[in-house]
Write an enzyme that holds these catalytic residues in place. Structure first.
Site, PDB file in Angstrom:
ATOM      1  N   ASP A  37      -5.090  -7.016  -8.920  1.00  0.00           N
ATOM      2  CA  ASP A  37      -5.237  -7.887  -7.752  1.00  0.00           C
ATOM      3  C   ASP A  37      -5.389  -9.350  -8.158  1.00  0.00           C
ATOM      4  OD1 ASP A  37      -5.172  -5.634  -6.116  1.00  0.00           O
ATOM      5  OD2 ASP A  37      -7.337  -5.321  -6.316  1.00  0.00           O
ATOM      6  N   ASP A  96       0.019  -0.392  -2.978  1.00  0.00           N
ATOM      7  CA  ASP A  96      -1.434  -0.494  -2.816  1.00  0.00           C
ATOM      8  C   ASP A  96      -1.904   0.180  -1.533  1.00  0.00           C
ATOM      9  OD1 ASP A  96      -3.556  -1.335  -4.337  1.00  0.00           O
ATOM     10  OD2 ASP A  96      -3.772  -3.264  -3.348  1.00  0.00           O
TER      11      ASP A  96
END
Length: 340
Positions: free
Chosen positions: A239, A198
């Site tokens: 997420d 990420d």
């Protein structure tokens, strides 16, 4: 447990619909929607048998590389092909996935109102020219798929943010409910790899943000804002799902020990803190943030601190759902043998 899940379901539905009738702060909406999605998915994952899909250490190590390849492929597709063409193909793909996810999400709520044999009797359908390929389903699943089909048709024709979010939430809940990390070791490997993934794709390349803005499919939740220059805030489903399956594992660990919600509370609180930190930093710098940068340390940190405090490190690290499942099956078989 079921009452808590029902309350969370109602709250999640109300929160999703609220922006249609009243002004809702998008930052608060992101936090509450993400946390409630994880909460519902975690409690739905607690079943007599663990989730069907279990990840190994090797799969966890490869996952960030596979994810990177897919992300880069999408970036190149949007760069060199017509954006409308790519999104049209993706819409067809998510139309089918959406029906399946919505049907599975609402099925527990409608099963109690249908005849028992509709829930239990399997129907096997084989493809006309590929007889080896077959699909098993029940009449209850067909009934649940009917409203899902109409809903997905509305999404495909209008691409309304509400339709996008409901499909996205269904994917999140189903992902957390069905996927299992197997062990906390595997979970730590996966979260650590995606932590780096990420950060790299958001901070060091334009790829993640570009794909998120170009990808017109329910892989992200959209939160309406009052800013005409930026009408929606976004939160990727990854997420929610990726940390969510780790938090769900903590809940099932508690249940296996007969201590409901002990470590689940610390892991879930860590997730909430991570989402809040993401929102704070995003608003402070006015720039997209890799949410897992804040969520992963929070979830693992809070769980690890609680575990160290209680002296349960060995039990937590040795927990393996595949072995627990095998033991449960042996016990069930033994009981069945005695009854016979």
């Amino acid at each position: 447990m079921k009452n808590c899940e029902r309350i969370a379901n109602v709250a999640l539905a109300g929160l999703t619909l609220a922006p249609l009738v009243m002004k809702v702060d998008p930052n608060l909406n992101v936090i509450l929607t993400a946390c409630l999605s994880v909460y519902v998915g975690c409690y739905r994952s607690v079943k007599p048998t663990p989730p069907t899909e279990t990840m190994s250490n090797e799969h966890a190590m490869r996952f960030p590389f596979v994810g990177s390849a897919m992300l880069l492929s999408l970036f190149l597709l949007f760069k060199f092909l017509s954006k409308d063409l790519v999104n049209a193909v993706l819409t067809c793909y998510f139309f089918v996935l959406g029906i399946i996810a919505l049907a599975a999400t609402v099925l527990p709520a409608i099963k109690r109102y249908l005849p028992k044999h509709w829930n239990e009797d399997l129907i096997v359908w084989r493809f006309p020219y590929f007889r080896s390929l077959e699909i098993e389903f029940t009449r209850s699943q067909v009934v649940a798929a009917i409203p899902g089909t109409f809903f997905c048709a509305w999404y495909a024709s209008k691409k309304h943010w509400l339709a996008n979010n409901i499909l996205g939430l269904s994917f999140c809940i189903q992902g957390i409910e069905m996927l299992s990390l197997g062990s906390f070791k595997t979970g730590a490997i996966l979260l650590a790899g995606l932590f780096v993934y990420d950060i790299f794709w958001v901070f060091f390349t334009p790829v993640m943000v570009s794909v998120a803005k170009s990808f017109d499919a329910p892989i992200k939740l959209l939160f309406p804002t009052a800013d005409s220059a930026r009408p929606f805030s976004m939160l990727g489903l990854g997420d929610i799902v990726i940390p969510g399956i780790f938090v769900a594992l903590a809940l099932r660990f508690d249940v296996s020990r007969g201590k409901e919600s002990q470590y689940f509370k610390s892991a879930f609180f860590g997730y909430a803190v991570g989402v809040i930190l993401t929102i704070i930093v995003m608003n402070w710098f006015q720039a997209a943030q890799p949410a897992l940068l804040y969520i992963v340390p929070s979830v693992i940190g809070f769980l690890a601190a609680h575990c160290l405090w209680n002296g349960d490190v060995k039990q937590l690290m040795e927990f393996d759902e595949s072995k627990s499942s095998a033991s449960s099956q042996e016990t069930t078989d033994a009981k069945s043998g005695k009854e016979e």
